[in-house]
Design an enzyme around this catalytic site. Structure first.
Site, mmCIF file in Angstrom:
data_model
loop_
_atom_site.group_PDB
_atom_site.id
_atom_site.type_symbol
_atom_site.label_atom_id
_atom_site.label_comp_id
_atom_site.label_asym_id
_atom_site.label_seq_id
_atom_site.Cartn_x
_atom_site.Cartn_y
_atom_site.Cartn_z
ATOM 1 N N HIS A 49 -5.850 -10.967 -34.382
ATOM 2 C CA HIS A 49 -6.521 -11.926 -33.490
ATOM 3 C C HIS A 49 -7.281 -11.163 -32.395
ATOM 4 O O HIS A 49 -8.411 -11.517 -32.064
ATOM 5 C CB HIS A 49 -5.499 -12.832 -32.776
ATOM 6 C CG HIS A 49 -4.774 -13.798 -33.661
ATOM 7 N ND1 HIS A 49 -3.407 -13.847 -33.741
ATOM 8 C CD2 HIS A 49 -5.230 -14.783 -34.482
ATOM 9 C CE1 HIS A 49 -3.039 -14.819 -34.567
ATOM 10 N NE2 HIS A 49 -4.130 -15.394 -35.035
ATOM 11 N N LYS A 61 3.845 -26.609 -37.222
ATOM 12 C CA LYS A 61 4.619 -25.417 -37.618
ATOM 13 C C LYS A 61 5.728 -25.157 -36.610
ATOM 14 O O LYS A 61 5.526 -25.375 -35.420
ATOM 15 C CB LYS A 61 3.696 -24.186 -37.625
ATOM 16 C CG LYS A 61 2.705 -24.150 -38.753
ATOM 17 C CD LYS A 61 1.855 -22.896 -38.620
ATOM 18 C CE LYS A 61 0.522 -23.044 -39.294
ATOM 19 N NZ LYS A 61 -0.426 -22.004 -38.927
ATOM 20 N N ARG A 113 -9.091 -13.384 -43.559
ATOM 21 C CA ARG A 113 -8.416 -12.184 -44.060
ATOM 22 C C ARG A 113 -8.459 -12.116 -45.583
ATOM 23 O O ARG A 113 -8.837 -11.117 -46.158
ATOM 24 C CB ARG A 113 -6.935 -12.178 -43.627
ATOM 25 C CG ARG A 113 -6.711 -11.911 -42.163
ATOM 26 C CD ARG A 113 -5.308 -12.260 -41.772
ATOM 27 N NE ARG A 113 -5.016 -13.634 -42.190
ATOM 28 C CZ ARG A 113 -3.890 -14.275 -41.950
ATOM 29 N NH1 ARG A 113 -2.919 -13.673 -41.334
ATOM 30 N NH2 ARG A 113 -3.729 -15.527 -42.342
ATOM 31 N N SER A 142 0.828 -14.207 -38.025
ATOM 32 C CA SER A 142 1.827 -14.624 -37.034
ATOM 33 C C SER A 142 3.147 -14.957 -37.725
ATOM 34 O O SER A 142 4.214 -14.668 -37.185
ATOM 35 C CB SER A 142 1.329 -15.849 -36.260
ATOM 36 O OG SER A 142 0.169 -15.528 -35.551
HETATM 37 O O1 PNS Z 1 -3.898 -20.335 -36.068
HETATM 38 P P1 PNS Z 1 -3.953 -21.489 -37.015
HETATM 39 O O2 PNS Z 1 -2.594 -22.152 -37.121
HETATM 40 O O3 PNS Z 1 -4.518 -21.112 -38.355
HETATM 41 O O4 PNS Z 1 -4.978 -22.572 -36.352
HETATM 42 C C1 PNS Z 1 -5.239 -23.794 -36.982
HETATM 43 C C2 PNS Z 1 -5.889 -24.773 -35.986
HETATM 44 C C3 PNS Z 1 -5.007 -24.921 -34.774
HETATM 45 C C4 PNS Z 1 -7.249 -24.252 -35.578
HETATM 46 C C5 PNS Z 1 -6.036 -26.154 -36.728
HETATM 47 O O5 PNS Z 1 -4.801 -26.531 -37.248
HETATM 48 C C6 PNS Z 1 -6.552 -27.244 -35.801
HETATM 49 O O6 PNS Z 1 -7.716 -27.277 -35.477
HETATM 50 N N1 PNS Z 1 -5.644 -28.122 -35.354
HETATM 51 C C7 PNS Z 1 -5.986 -29.254 -34.482
HETATM 52 C C8 PNS Z 1 -5.949 -30.556 -35.257
HETATM 53 C C9 PNS Z 1 -7.248 -30.786 -36.013
HETATM 54 O O7 PNS Z 1 -8.314 -30.833 -35.462
HETATM 55 N N2 PNS Z 1 -7.126 -30.947 -37.357
HETATM 56 C C10 PNS Z 1 -8.277 -31.266 -38.192
HETATM 57 C C11 PNS Z 1 -8.826 -30.056 -38.902
HETATM 58 S S1 PNS Z 1 -8.232 -30.012 -40.547
#
Ligand code: PNS
Length: 167
Positions: free
Chosen positions: A21, A45, A94, A132
């Site tokens: 990150h 999660k 990745r 993570s």
């Molecule tokens: O680090 P991560 O867990 O891969 O991040 C994922 C994240 C937080 C960017 C994604 O889950 C997100 O945007 N969550 C907020 C809810 C949302 O907008 N969901 C619709 C998109 S599918």
């Protein structure tokens, strides 16, 4: 002509932030005038760190970068983007399996709001194996995570372990 300020949002769970990150953030902050790192606080999660701790780690890790802002959000990312009036999202890639998930998320976000553009930065191969979830697993099984995360994370997780042991 008036010069546009280029701002992007880098969203994530950051539970915890890894060296992968950090690499993406450093590179994105060179591409944009301003980068907003925002922690998603409604993720399903199982979390290791509280949102406050994740925000604190990010603030400490990037305290020397003037063009980086740290924030958190609840709810949909598109709603956060609308509130901020910033429609460029940065995500790191990745592996091929990341691509499938990211591709779907980018399309959903664009369906929700046509102004959203997701820009992908390929990970540096040094970090392509780091996630993570694996950091959490190593930490929970008492392994050494120091080579995979910034010092701010190692310190916080060490304090967390001491807090738990002292209970
Ligand atoms: O680090 P991560 O867990 O891969 O991040 C994922 C994240 C937080 C960017 C994604 O889950 C997100 O945007 N969550 C907020 C809810 C949302 O907008 N969901 C619709 C998109 S599918």
């Amino acid at each position: 002509m008036e010069k546009k300020i280029k701002i992007a949002i880098y969203p994530g769970s950051f539970d915890p932030i890894t060296n992968g990150h950090v690499d993406i953030i450093n590179r994105a902050s060179n591409l944009f005038d301003r980068l907003i790192i925002t922690v998603a606080s409604n993720n399903t999660k199982k979390a290791l760190l509280s949102i406050d701790r994740r925000v604190d780690i990010l603030n400490k890790t990037f305290s020397n970068k003037a063009n980086i802002e740290i924030d958190y959000f609840n709810g949909l990312l598109v709603d956060y983007a609308i509130r901020k009036n910033v429609f460029t999202i940065v995500r790191g890639l990745r592996t091929l399996s990341d691509f499938e998930y990211e591709f779907r998320m980018a399309i959903i976000n664009r369906n929700l709001d046509k102004r959203i553009e997701t820009i992908f930065l390929m990970t540096d191969e040094k970090y392509s194996h780091i996630s993570s979830s694996s950091i959490k697993e190593i930490y929970n099984l008492n392994g050494n995570i120091n080579q995979f995360v910034p010092k701010t994370v190692s310190k916080t997780l060490c304090n967390l372990k001491n807090e738990k042991n002292n209970k």
